[in-house]
Enzyme design. Structure first.
Site, PDB file in Angstrom:
ATOM      1  N   THR A  98      -5.563  -6.814  10.787  1.00 18.71           N
ATOM      2  CA  THR A  98      -5.803  -5.522  10.145  1.00 18.71           C
ATOM      3  C   THR A  98      -5.206  -4.378  10.965  1.00 18.71           C
ATOM      4  OG1 THR A  98      -7.896  -6.439   9.358  1.00 18.71           O
ATOM      5  CG2 THR A  98      -7.613  -4.048   9.181  1.00 18.71           C
ATOM      6  N   TYR A 110     -12.527  -1.376  -3.579  1.00 18.27           N
ATOM      7  CA  TYR A 110     -13.033  -1.540  -2.213  1.00 18.27           C
ATOM      8  C   TYR A 110     -14.553  -1.354  -2.125  1.00 18.27           C
ATOM      9  CZ  TYR A 110      -8.340  -1.866  -0.191  1.00 18.27           C
ATOM     10  OH  TYR A 110      -7.074  -2.277   0.157  1.00 18.27           O
ATOM     11  N   ASN A 147      -2.056   0.344   6.719  1.00 11.02           N
ATOM     12  CA  ASN A 147      -1.540  -0.907   7.280  1.00 11.02           C
ATOM     13  C   ASN A 147      -0.678  -1.711   6.309  1.00 11.02           C
ATOM     14  OD1 ASN A 147      -3.585  -1.791   5.667  1.00 11.02           O
ATOM     15  ND2 ASN A 147      -4.775  -2.784   7.280  1.00 11.02           N
ATOM     16  N   GLU A 171      -9.741 -10.010  -7.509  1.00 11.40           N
ATOM     17  CA  GLU A 171      -8.784  -8.915  -7.303  1.00 11.40           C
ATOM     18  C   GLU A 171      -7.600  -9.019  -8.273  1.00 11.40           C
ATOM     19  OE1 GLU A 171     -10.036  -8.484  -2.605  1.00 11.40           O
ATOM     20  OE2 GLU A 171      -8.057  -9.293  -3.087  1.00 11.40           O
ATOM     21  N   LYS A 217       0.824  -1.214   0.000  1.00 12.72           N
ATOM     22  CA  LYS A 217       0.000   0.000   0.000  1.00 12.72           C
ATOM     23  C   LYS A 217       0.861   1.269   0.000  1.00 12.72           C
ATOM     24  CE  LYS A 217      -3.993  -2.220   2.222  1.00 12.72           C
ATOM     25  NZ  LYS A 217      -4.981  -2.110   3.334  1.00 12.72           N
ATOM     26  N   HIS A 244      -2.201  -5.369   1.570  1.00 11.07           N
ATOM     27  CA  HIS A 244      -3.499  -6.017   1.390  1.00 11.07           C
ATOM     28  C   HIS A 244      -3.267  -7.505   1.182  1.00 11.07           C
ATOM     29  CE1 HIS A 244      -7.527  -6.839  -0.228  1.00 11.07           C
ATOM     30  NE2 HIS A 244      -6.917  -7.591  -1.125  1.00 11.07           N
ATOM     31  N   PHE A 297     -15.278   4.151   7.217  1.00 10.64           N
ATOM     32  CA  PHE A 297     -13.930   4.528   6.798  1.00 10.64           C
ATOM     33  C   PHE A 297     -13.736   4.486   5.283  1.00 10.64           C
ATOM     34  CE2 PHE A 297     -13.891   0.002   7.971  1.00 10.64           C
ATOM     35  CZ  PHE A 297     -13.433  -0.577   6.790  1.00 10.64           C
TER      36      PHE A 297
END
Ligand code: IDP
Ligand code: MG
Length: 139
Positions: free
Chosen positions: A93, A51, A114, A128, A11, A117, A59
């Site tokens: 997470t 997402y 974080n 994905e 990320k 993924h 969020f």
């Protein structure tokens, strides 16, 4: 039955912090083979699509902004029991709850930022991977 592929993203926070190489090394050292890999950046629209399953969650807006804030690495990984073993490698997470030695424990800043993924099911791993890679890019 568990298949042997999963999908990951390194990320924006982890790429920006210079942790891309260290995370790829952990992934390879854990026995995952990199099948497809791409250094790219999501637009807000694409991050929203990726997402979409979270669009009702509080969020979601923050997640879309964050995931489109800078470059990422997207990859398809192969290993026996890939989905479950990769979730174990990345940890919970929330890095405060992640086990010692996991990627998120080492590199994540917060529950939102974080570091990585990991797909949560074989079905989502395929969806994905297909989101990022054409049939000619999946080896
Ligand atoms: P996962 O990535 O461990 O599967 P999910 O619940 O699927 O976790 O959430 C997707 C992503 O949304 C997380 O990796 C994280 O970046 C972000 N996220 C999850 N929960 C929160 C939260 O409470 N606040 C901010 N961001 C969150
Ligand atoms: Mg998830």
């Amino acid at each position: 039955m568990a298949t042997n592929r999963t999908f990951t993203m390194i990320k924006p926070d982890a790429v920006a912090d210079g942790n891309m190489g260290a995370i790829l090394k952990m992934i390879e050292d854990a026995g995952f083979k990199i099948i497809s890999m791409k250094y790219t950046r999501l637009t807000a629209e694409l991050a929203g699509q990726f997402y979409a399953v979270h669009k009702e969650r509080p969020f979601y807006g923050e997640l879309v902004d964050y995931m489109s804030s800078g470059p990422i690495v997207a990859a398809i990984l192969e290993k026996d029991n890939a989905v479950a073993d990769f979730r174990t490698l990345i940890g919970a997470t929330n890095p405060a709850e992640a086990a010692e030695g996991t990627i998120r424990k080492l590199f994540a800043k917060s529950i939102g930022e974080n570091a990585v993924h990991g797909s949560d099911s074989d079905e989502n791993a395929e969806i994905e991977g297909n989101f990022y890679f054409s049939q000619y890019e999946r080896f």
